[in-house]
Design an enzyme around this catalytic site. Sequence first.
Site, mmCIF file in Angstrom:
data_model
loop_
_atom_site.group_PDB
_atom_site.id
_atom_site.type_symbol
_atom_site.label_atom_id
_atom_site.label_comp_id
_atom_site.label_asym_id
_atom_site.label_seq_id
_atom_site.Cartn_x
_atom_site.Cartn_y
_atom_site.Cartn_z
ATOM 1 N N ASP A 70 -38.259 38.616 -69.290
ATOM 2 C CA ASP A 70 -38.633 40.036 -69.210
ATOM 3 C C ASP A 70 -40.140 40.091 -69.447
ATOM 4 O O ASP A 70 -40.590 40.097 -70.591
ATOM 5 C CB ASP A 70 -37.881 40.843 -70.269
ATOM 6 C CG ASP A 70 -38.258 42.317 -70.231
ATOM 7 O OD1 ASP A 70 -38.516 42.840 -69.135
ATOM 8 O OD2 ASP A 70 -38.305 42.942 -71.308
ATOM 9 N N GLU B 15 -37.366 39.591 -64.123
ATOM 10 C CA GLU B 15 -37.254 40.989 -63.736
ATOM 11 C C GLU B 15 -38.399 41.356 -62.792
ATOM 12 O O GLU B 15 -39.545 40.981 -63.011
ATOM 13 C CB GLU B 15 -37.292 41.894 -64.970
ATOM 14 C CG GLU B 15 -36.947 43.329 -64.643
ATOM 15 C CD GLU B 15 -36.750 44.164 -65.880
ATOM 16 O OE1 GLU B 15 -35.624 44.614 -66.105
ATOM 17 O OE2 GLU B 15 -37.732 44.356 -66.614
ATOM 18 N N ASP C 125 -36.967 43.516 -75.839
ATOM 19 C CA ASP C 125 -37.532 42.562 -74.870
ATOM 20 C C ASP C 125 -36.673 41.297 -74.807
ATOM 21 O O ASP C 125 -36.425 40.750 -73.733
ATOM 22 C CB ASP C 125 -38.975 42.207 -75.239
ATOM 23 C CG ASP C 125 -39.875 43.419 -75.196
ATOM 24 O OD1 ASP C 125 -40.028 44.004 -74.112
ATOM 25 O OD2 ASP C 125 -40.422 43.798 -76.252
#
Length: 164
Positions: free
Chosen positions: A8, A67, A139
Amino acid sequence: MPRILGIDPGSRITGYGVIDSDGRRSRRCSSGCIRTTGDDFNDRLGQIFAGILAVIEAERPDQVAVEQVFVAKNAASALKLGHARGAAITAAVSLSLPVFEYSPREVKQALVGSGAAEKEQVQHMVRLILSLQGRMGLDESDALGIALCHAHSHATLSRTGARA
């Protein structure tokens, strides 16, 4: 069981999560955050690159899932996020690892069943799927969620004979 590194990306905090998964059963190997320091953006990108390299060298994943950048209201923020993604992806491809990309909506859909789910709902499902206890930042849980999304998507594609 393939080992998957989920990332992420963020310019200040980059979450990572490593799982072993066959798409049906998953186990967390490690997870955490790379927290960059300093005001020089190029230095922070170097810290992300080095941090992801260290995770890869320690955990030896077979695949990496990252992502995708979402279009933010603030173009400068979206650009910085794109650079952070680039640093993380470059670390993976420099070691010849395959990289797969998923939108935030795809991750939410895969884990919660709704592409409009909140981050806390994703975190809750990550905890349930991986049987995790204790404290975990968003996160870190997002990175584990990205890895789980890839594991489930990749397993489905493999069972149906489709290509990723």
